[in-house]
Design a protein around this motif. Structure first.
Motif, PDB file in Angstrom:
ATOM      1  N   ARG A   1      -3.302   0.098   6.036  1.00 24.23           N
ATOM      2  CA  ARG A   1      -2.118  -0.746   6.235  1.00 24.23           C
ATOM      3  C   ARG A   1      -2.436  -1.920   7.158  1.00 24.23           C
ATOM      4  NH1 ARG A   1       0.244   4.538   6.204  1.00 24.23           N
ATOM      5  NH2 ARG A   1       1.658   4.794   4.409  1.00 24.23           N
ATOM      6  N   VAL A   2      -3.210  -1.663   8.197  1.00 25.25           N
ATOM      7  CA  VAL A   2      -3.588  -2.727   9.133  1.00 25.25           C
ATOM      8  C   VAL A   2      -4.452  -3.773   8.432  1.00 25.25           C
ATOM      9  CG1 VAL A   2      -5.032  -3.221  11.149  1.00 25.25           C
ATOM     10  CG2 VAL A   2      -3.359  -1.375  11.247  1.00 25.25           C
ATOM     11  N   MET A   3      -5.425  -3.331   7.636  1.00 21.30           N
ATOM     12  CA  MET A   3      -6.314  -4.265   6.955  1.00 21.30           C
ATOM     13  C   MET A   3      -5.537  -5.141   5.975  1.00 21.30           C
ATOM     14  SD  MET A   3      -9.555  -5.184   6.854  1.00 21.30           S
ATOM     15  CE  MET A   3     -10.512  -3.777   7.454  1.00 21.30           C
ATOM     16  N   LEU A   4      -4.619  -4.546   5.230  1.00 18.23           N
ATOM     17  CA  LEU A   4      -3.817  -5.322   4.284  1.00 18.23           C
ATOM     18  C   LEU A   4      -2.926  -6.318   5.007  1.00 18.23           C
ATOM     19  CD1 LEU A   4      -2.852  -5.854   1.398  1.00 18.23           C
ATOM     20  CD2 LEU A   4      -1.209  -3.974   1.674  1.00 18.23           C
ATOM     21  N   ASP A   5      -2.304  -5.888   6.091  1.00 16.37           N
ATOM     22  CA  ASP A   5      -1.432  -6.792   6.840  1.00 16.37           C
ATOM     23  C   ASP A   5      -2.226  -7.931   7.470  1.00 16.37           C
ATOM     24  OD1 ASP A   5       1.211  -7.459   7.831  1.00 16.37           O
ATOM     25  OD2 ASP A   5       0.503  -6.837   9.811  1.00 16.37           O
ATOM     26  N   ALA A   6      -3.412  -7.625   7.998  1.00 19.72           N
ATOM     27  CA  ALA A   6      -4.265  -8.662   8.594  1.00 19.72           C
ATOM     28  C   ALA A   6      -4.676  -9.680   7.548  1.00 19.72           C
ATOM     29  CB  ALA A   6      -5.490  -8.026   9.242  1.00 19.72           C
TER      30      ALA A   6
ATOM     31  N   PHE B   1       0.843  -1.189   0.000  1.00 20.77           N
ATOM     32  CA  PHE B   1       0.000   0.000   0.000  1.00 20.77           C
ATOM     33  C   PHE B   1       0.879   1.240   0.000  1.00 20.77           C
ATOM     34  CE2 PHE B   1      -2.073   3.364   2.578  1.00 20.77           C
ATOM     35  CZ  PHE B   1      -2.980   3.756   1.618  1.00 20.77           C
ATOM     36  N   ASP B   2       0.689   2.061  -1.009  1.00 23.23           N
ATOM     37  CA  ASP B   2       1.430   3.317  -1.146  1.00 23.23           C
ATOM     38  C   ASP B   2       0.416   4.412  -1.454  1.00 23.23           C
ATOM     39  OD1 ASP B   2       2.971   5.495  -1.775  1.00 23.23           O
ATOM     40  OD2 ASP B   2       4.347   4.410  -3.100  1.00 23.23           O
ATOM     41  N   PRO B   3       0.160   5.323  -0.526  1.00 30.47           N
ATOM     42  CA  PRO B   3      -0.859   6.362  -0.742  1.00 30.47           C
ATOM     43  C   PRO B   3      -0.610   7.201  -1.984  1.00 30.47           C
ATOM     44  CG  PRO B   3      -0.125   6.341   1.549  1.00 30.47           C
ATOM     45  CD  PRO B   3       0.793   5.432   0.796  1.00 30.47           C
ATOM     46  N   GLU B   4       0.622   7.233  -2.459  1.00 29.64           N
ATOM     47  CA  GLU B   4       0.932   8.019  -3.648  1.00 29.64           C
ATOM     48  C   GLU B   4       0.576   7.282  -4.935  1.00 29.64           C
ATOM     49  OE1 GLU B   4       1.945  11.131  -3.450  1.00 29.64           O
ATOM     50  OE2 GLU B   4       1.894  10.990  -1.255  1.00 29.64           O
ATOM     51  N   LYS B   5       0.445   5.926  -4.843  1.00 28.37           N
ATOM     52  CA  LYS B   5       0.256   5.137  -6.056  1.00 28.37           C
ATOM     53  C   LYS B   5      -1.085   4.424  -6.132  1.00 28.37           C
ATOM     54  CE  LYS B   5       5.226   4.229  -6.595  1.00 28.37           C
ATOM     55  NZ  LYS B   5       6.274   3.184  -6.695  1.00 28.37           N
ATOM     56  N   ASN B   6      -1.612   3.969  -4.979  1.00 28.65           N
ATOM     57  CA  ASN B   6      -2.849   3.184  -5.041  1.00 28.65           C
ATOM     58  C   ASN B   6      -3.808   3.572  -3.925  1.00 28.65           C
ATOM     59  OD1 ASN B   6      -1.703   1.879  -2.779  1.00 28.65           O
ATOM     60  ND2 ASN B   6      -0.809   0.282  -4.055  1.00 28.65           N
TER      61      ASN B   6
END
Length: 418
Positions: A358-363, A162-167
């Protein structure tokens, strides 16, 4: 020597006993004076919980995970009952039978993740588990669904960052609209999915509720992905349960279980002199739920898109993917724990939202739901309900993004010359 606690407290903290907060002050003083009794207990209990979490995390980390992709033939002739039979074989409660296993070794009973993923519109079925269960899963799948192919594949989630600048990432988890004993609509409900995949039913009349999810996932375009995971483990009635929905602190020695609540709800309907058709259907569904294997369940979903390809309407499509299982006289699903906030002023420069993302993706990547670091509030679904929301579609589902095996494999004739 001071013998009066009020005077002692007043002198110690220079507190005015005529203040209206004198009672609060006395209470604080009592807590302070008795800390030698309760503080060690809290520290010991907290240390014990940290030890358990550490040992469980160490054990879970030692278990090699595996991701299996299930590739479907052009036609699946097996009804959802076969998926229910397969899921029933995943009802595994072993591995944590003794206090030594649980508390010293940190062992846990296995859990599994049933997953659907769309990568730019190409939809795939996955099953995640511990590697030790691979042979069992493959054997049971082939037994119930001849013609499928099962492969170990790299984890599709790992390359994603997850990159706030890209997605842009949006995610949610699902909860039930009503208490767990109330069942969702399933393929056994006569007035809802009664034509679903029944042998002999013409293809044009077959109804498959999973087609809603598959069509949504197939509609995604370049730069878009949608992931869905259904995490499940066998439910155990447990005296150590911390689930306060069913735990009764005054029932010493009795196991906490959801079935008692279910029986109470059934009795309310059974005691009615006249029941409506909706109530009768709900009662029958409750009876089926009571008599089938129960799983502790959690559902998590993600929509991820490159900024230039982001489509906000796909968030609504993902959050509403399970509405077809909802009914007023039954249970249903609703999104919860989303990666958004209600009002823009609640989040300065998207700091909270990006943290949630970030938490949701990591979970999701960790398949973490029943244990730290992302322990969540699970709910109960039985094998019939799980098989309804996750099964292999028949040829009636013509989703273009669903890849199928073009040819069938067959054994060579026994009299073939060598």
């Amino acid at each position: 020597m001071i013998t009066d606690p009020l005077t002692g407290f007043s002198n110690l903290f220079n507190f005015n006993l005529t203040s209206p907060f004198a009672a609060i002050g006395v209470g604080l003083y009592f807590v302070y004076e008795t800390s030698f009794l309760w503080l060690p207990i809290i520290l010991i209990w907290g240390g014990w919980r940290l030890w358990i979490n550490y040992k469980q995390a160490k054990f879970i980390f030692s278990q090699k995970p595996i991701l299996l992709e299930v590739r479907l033939p052009l036609d699946i002739v097996k009804p959802p009952q076969n998926m229910e039979l397969f899921l029933s074989t995943l009802f595994q409660t072993g591995g944590e039978g003794t206090w030594y296993d649980r508390s010293i070794l940190g062992k846990t009973r296995p859990w599994f993740s049933l997953e659907l993923a769309s990568i730019e519109g190409k939809v795939k079925f996955y099953i995640w588990s511990r590697a030790a269960w691979r042979n069992h899963i493959e054997a049971q799948l082939y037994a119930q669904f001849p013609g499928i192919e099962v492969f170990e594949v790299p984890d599709y989630t790992l390359p994603m960052r997850f990159d706030p600048e890209k997605n842009i990432l949006w995610g949610c988890e699902y909860a039930l609209n009503k208490p767990d004993p109330f069942p969702i609509k399933t393929y056994q409900n006569k007035d809802d999915f009664s034509l679903m995949l029944l042998p002999g039913t013409p293809t044009e009349f077959q109804v498959d509720p999973i087609s809603v999810v598959l069509e949504y996932m197939s509609s995604l375009g370049p730069g878009e992905q949608a992931w869905l995971q259904i995490l499940m483990r066998a439910h155990k009635a447990d005296r150590r349960s911390t689930d306060r929905r069913w735990y009764n602190p005054f029932s010493w020695g009795k196991k906490a279980d959801w079935k008692q609540t279910l029986k109470q709800e059934m009795k309310k309907l059974q005691d009615k002199e006249k029941r409506s058709k909706a109530e009768q259907d709900a009662l029958e569904a409750m009876e089926r739920k009571l008599n089938k294997l129960a799983f502790e369940t959690g559902i998590r979903a993600l929509y991820i898109a490159e900024k230039e390809h982001f489509n906000s309407t796909n968030i609504a499509g993902l959050s509403g993917s399970f509405k077809q299982y909802n009914a007023n006289n039954f249970n249903g699903f609703k999104p919860t724990n989303t990666t958004s906030v209600d009002f823009p002023w609640q989040d300065y420069k998207n700091t909270r939202v990006n943290g949630k993302r970030r938490v949701m993706l990591d979970a999701y990547k960790r398949r973490s739901y029943f244990f730290p670091p992302y322990k969540r509030h699970h709910f109960i679904l039985n094998a019939e309900e799980l098989a309804t929301i996750y099964h292999f579609p028949s040829a009636a589902v013509t989703t273009p993004g669903l890849e199928r095996i073009a040819t069938k494999k067959a054994e060579p004739p026994v009299d073939l010359p060598i």
